[in-house]
Design an enzyme around this catalytic site. Structure first.
Site, PDB file in Angstrom:
ATOM      1  N   GLY A  11     -74.452  -0.641 -37.113  1.00 15.14           N
ATOM      2  CA  GLY A  11     -74.259   0.350 -38.042  1.00 15.14           C
ATOM      3  C   GLY A  11     -75.681   0.609 -38.705  1.00 15.14           C
ATOM      4  O   GLY A  11     -76.671  -0.095 -38.877  1.00 15.14           O
ATOM      5  N   ARG A  15     -76.010   3.516 -46.885  1.00 18.83           N
ATOM      6  CA  ARG A  15     -75.871   3.371 -48.182  1.00 18.83           C
ATOM      7  C   ARG A  15     -76.802   2.261 -48.821  1.00 18.83           C
ATOM      8  O   ARG A  15     -76.995   2.048 -50.043  1.00 18.83           O
ATOM      9  CB  ARG A  15     -74.261   2.899 -48.653  1.00 18.83           C
ATOM     10  CG  ARG A  15     -73.390   4.053 -48.336  1.00 18.83           C
ATOM     11  CD  ARG A  15     -71.808   3.703 -48.113  1.00 18.83           C
ATOM     12  NE  ARG A  15     -71.533   2.972 -46.996  1.00 18.83           N
ATOM     13  CZ  ARG A  15     -70.284   2.655 -46.462  1.00 18.83           C
ATOM     14  NH1 ARG A  15     -69.506   2.677 -47.447  1.00 18.83           N
ATOM     15  NH2 ARG A  15     -70.258   1.868 -45.479  1.00 18.83           N
TER      16      ARG A  15
HETATM   17  C1  UD1 Z   1     -64.923  -0.728 -42.327  1.00 21.72           C
HETATM   18  C2  UD1 Z   1     -63.492  -0.557 -41.670  1.00 21.72           C
HETATM   19  C3  UD1 Z   1     -62.584  -0.823 -43.132  1.00 21.72           C
HETATM   20  C4  UD1 Z   1     -62.658  -1.953 -43.756  1.00 21.72           C
HETATM   21  C5  UD1 Z   1     -64.227  -2.229 -44.148  1.00 21.72           C
HETATM   22  C6  UD1 Z   1     -64.324  -3.828 -44.363  1.00 21.72           C
HETATM   23  C7  UD1 Z   1     -63.369   0.883 -39.905  1.00 21.72           C
HETATM   24  C8  UD1 Z   1     -63.340   2.296 -39.458  1.00 21.72           C
HETATM   25  N1  UD1 Z   1     -63.234   0.821 -41.386  1.00 21.72           N
HETATM   26  O1  UD1 Z   1     -65.439   0.087 -43.251  1.00 21.72           O
HETATM   27  O2  UD1 Z   1     -61.221  -0.233 -42.982  1.00 21.72           O
HETATM   28  O3  UD1 Z   1     -61.923  -1.970 -44.865  1.00 21.72           O
HETATM   29  O4  UD1 Z   1     -65.100  -1.990 -43.019  1.00 21.72           O
HETATM   30  O5  UD1 Z   1     -65.660  -4.260 -44.898  1.00 21.72           O
HETATM   31  O6  UD1 Z   1     -63.655  -0.065 -39.128  1.00 21.72           O
HETATM   32  N2  UD1 Z   1     -70.738  -0.582 -37.032  1.00 21.72           N
HETATM   33  C9  UD1 Z   1     -71.322  -0.767 -35.829  1.00 21.72           C
HETATM   34  N3  UD1 Z   1     -71.423   0.695 -34.985  1.00 21.72           N
HETATM   35  C10 UD1 Z   1     -70.895   1.634 -35.665  1.00 21.72           C
HETATM   36  C11 UD1 Z   1     -70.328   1.723 -36.997  1.00 21.72           C
HETATM   37  C12 UD1 Z   1     -70.309   0.533 -37.623  1.00 21.72           C
HETATM   38  O7  UD1 Z   1     -71.660  -1.678 -35.241  1.00 21.72           O
HETATM   39  O8  UD1 Z   1     -71.000   2.734 -35.121  1.00 21.72           O
HETATM   40  C13 UD1 Z   1     -70.656  -1.996 -37.724  1.00 21.72           C
HETATM   41  C14 UD1 Z   1     -71.551  -1.853 -39.000  1.00 21.72           C
HETATM   42  O9  UD1 Z   1     -72.949  -2.375 -38.712  1.00 21.72           O
HETATM   43  C15 UD1 Z   1     -70.826  -2.952 -39.973  1.00 21.72           C
HETATM   44  C16 UD1 Z   1     -69.256  -2.821 -39.516  1.00 21.72           C
HETATM   45  O10 UD1 Z   1     -69.354  -2.394 -38.242  1.00 21.72           O
HETATM   46  O11 UD1 Z   1     -71.222  -4.279 -39.904  1.00 21.72           O
HETATM   47  C17 UD1 Z   1     -68.569  -1.922 -40.546  1.00 21.72           C
HETATM   48  O12 UD1 Z   1     -69.104  -0.737 -40.556  1.00 21.72           O
HETATM   49  P1  UD1 Z   1     -69.170   0.080 -41.791  1.00 21.72           P
HETATM   50  O13 UD1 Z   1     -69.650   1.505 -41.755  1.00 21.72           O
HETATM   51  O14 UD1 Z   1     -69.736  -0.813 -42.871  1.00 21.72           O
HETATM   52  O15 UD1 Z   1     -67.733   0.152 -42.233  1.00 21.72           O
HETATM   53  P2  UD1 Z   1     -66.894   0.471 -43.488  1.00 21.72           P
HETATM   54  O16 UD1 Z   1     -67.015   1.829 -44.095  1.00 21.72           O
HETATM   55  O17 UD1 Z   1     -67.471  -0.595 -44.468  1.00 21.72           O
HETATM   56 CA    CA Z   2     -68.800  -2.040 -44.518  1.00 20.71          CA
END
Ligand code: UD1
Ligand code: CA
Length: 419
Positions: A11, A15
């Site tokens: 990700g 933020r």
């Molecule tokens: C996510 C969950 C949410 C949960 C929360 C817990 C989803 C849709 N939502 O939300 O239900 O309560 O985590 O902390 O899964 N990432 C990727 N590729 C992407 C997007 C994200 O590898 O395309 C990785 C990010 O680097 C991160 C993790 O996935 O380590 C979570 O992504 P983030 O965008 O932080 O999700 P949240 O909005 O926190």
């Molecule tokens: Ca997160």
């Protein structure tokens, strides 16, 4: 039982407002991603596939002991998991999924979680907690029999769903085949236009399969770090955990709120740590030491038993032998100091010439007078005395006294001559 783990770390971390990939931000001296990998391994994971994308090269450079899969475009957590499919072609059974931004999870909790999944024989198990402020988290929607129907993301939740305080930790166990089949059915028809991993739960539920949720009674372990404020909170929680652990093992910490000890530091029993002390890196400190206020012990250092480090002392990449005293205002860098050495106030090792670093070696039972400069590279033999105010730039053989300062001149009746 050994388990394969996928760790999401691609990700953008929007933020955080940072040029550094989010998962490389440090908590207690270690990147969030390193914490998660270490915890997974300690919980019995035998193989970790880390999904990287934003800042992929930088992440690769800083992380070792895992496999990487690239998510070239960050289209959501569900899309991210898919990137591990080829790597896991030969894997059957359970796959665990972790996020690289939940550094507070402990291996004990993960072990219980894996056990709970294996015992339940559910198609999927999700880790949850009751979060006082659930803002930003996916909400767990349960049915009357108590199992999980679906997870609704904060941005997609209706008024009723927003009242739910049970949240998704972003930590799951899945049957691998069921997971990847369901991922093929996930769409990006939601508030963020992303392929959500959380949507696979509803898909699996609609197949008539059972999804379990295991509630952790410690919500602090599942905190997800998305902003710098949350990073500071994680730092605080992890530091307190570390300090309490040390106290339970016999270390006195006068004020844990103002003592900053990295997670990989080891300290022997009956050592006392005074406030405003920073101990950073893979440091070992012996038993019965006294580490004074405003002390900074930096990476690469090893402190023997019964060492006294006083006020305003910095020790970097140095070994300090048993019973040695550094009572006040010293900089000891790139040094090997023997046992029972007394280093006077204001002593400095001059370890850097502007280009390279050099070592200072001090033998046993040495007395270094106050305000001495030791210009490295330099060797000081056993039982040496150094006169106060000396600038030492040559080796001193054992049992010698070294005086390296201009001889004092007293001019008689100076007051009268001057007037
Ligand atoms: C996510 C969950 C949410 C949960 C929360 C817990 C989803 C849709 N939502 O939300 O239900 O309560 O985590 O902390 O899964 N990432 C990727 N590729 C992407 C997007 C994200 O590898 O395309 C990785 C990010 O680097 C991160 C993790 O996935 O380590 C979570 O992504 P983030 O965008 O932080 O999700 P949240 O909005 O926190
Ligand atoms: Ca997160």
């Amino acid at each position: 039982m050994k388990i394969v783990t996928i760790i999401l770390a691609a990700g953008k971390g929007t933020r955080m407002k940072s040029n550094l990939p989010k998962v490389l931000h440090k908590v207690c001296g270690k990147s969030m991603l390193e914490h998660v990998i270490e915890t997974a391994k300690n919980a019995g994971s035998s193989r970790e596939v880390v999904i990287i994308g934003s800042g992929a090269e930088e992440v690769k450079k800083n992380i070792s002991g895992v496999e990487f899969a690239l998510q070239a475009e960050q289209l959501g957590t569900g899309h991210a998991v898919k990137m591990a499919k080829d790597k896991l072609a030969d894997v059957d059974g359970t796959v665990m999924i972790l996020c690289g931004d939940t550094p507070l999870i402990t291996s004990d909790l993960l072990k219980n979680f894996i056990d709970s999944h294996n015992k339940s024989k559910a198609a999927a198990t999700v880790l949850t907690a009751i979060m006082p402020d659930a803002t930003g988290y996916g909400r767990i929607v349960r049915n009357q029999s108590g199992t999980v129907d679906k997870i609704v993301e904060h941005k997609d939740a209706n008024e009723d769903e927003l009242q739910i305080h049970e949240v998704n930790a972003g930590i799951y166990c899945f049957d691998k085949k069921i997971l990847f089949d369901a991922l093929d059915k996930v769409t990006n028809d939601n508030a963020q236009g992303e392929y959500y991993l959380t949507d696979v739960l509803e898909i699996i539920h609609n197949q008539g399969l059972v999804i379990n949720a295991m509630i952790s009674n410690d919500f602090t372990q599942i905190l997800g770090i998305n902003s710098r404020q949350q990073l500071a909170l994680a730092e605080r929680i992890l530091r307190q955990r570390k300090n309490f652990e040390l106290m339970d093992s016999g270390v006195t910490i006068l004020d844990p709120d103002s003592t900053f000890i990295d997670s990989n530091v080891e300290i022997g029993r009956d050592t006392i740590i005074y406030p405003f002390t920073f101990i950073e890196g893979n440091i070992k400190i012996g038993e019965n030491c006294s580490i004074g206020p405003f002390v900074h012990i930096r990476p690469g250092s090893k402190i023997g038993d019964k060492v006294k480090i006083g006020n305003f002392v910095e020790v970097k990449n140095s070994n300090i032998g048993e019973g040695t005293k550094l009572p006040h205002l010293q900089y000891i860098g790139d040094s090997d100091v023997g046992s029972n050495v007394n280093i006077g106030c204001g002593t400095v090792t001059c370890n850097y010439d502007g280009k390279n670093k050099f070592r200072t070696t001090i033998g046993n039972n040495v007395f270094v007078g106050c305000n001495t400069n030791l210009v490295a590279p330099v060797n000081v033999g056993d039982n040496v005395y150094i006169a106060a105010g000396s600038t030492i730039n040559q080796d001193i053989p054992k049992d010698n006294l070294a005086i390296a300062r201009a001889r004092q001149v007293n001019k008689s009746n100076w007051k009268d001559k001057r007037d």
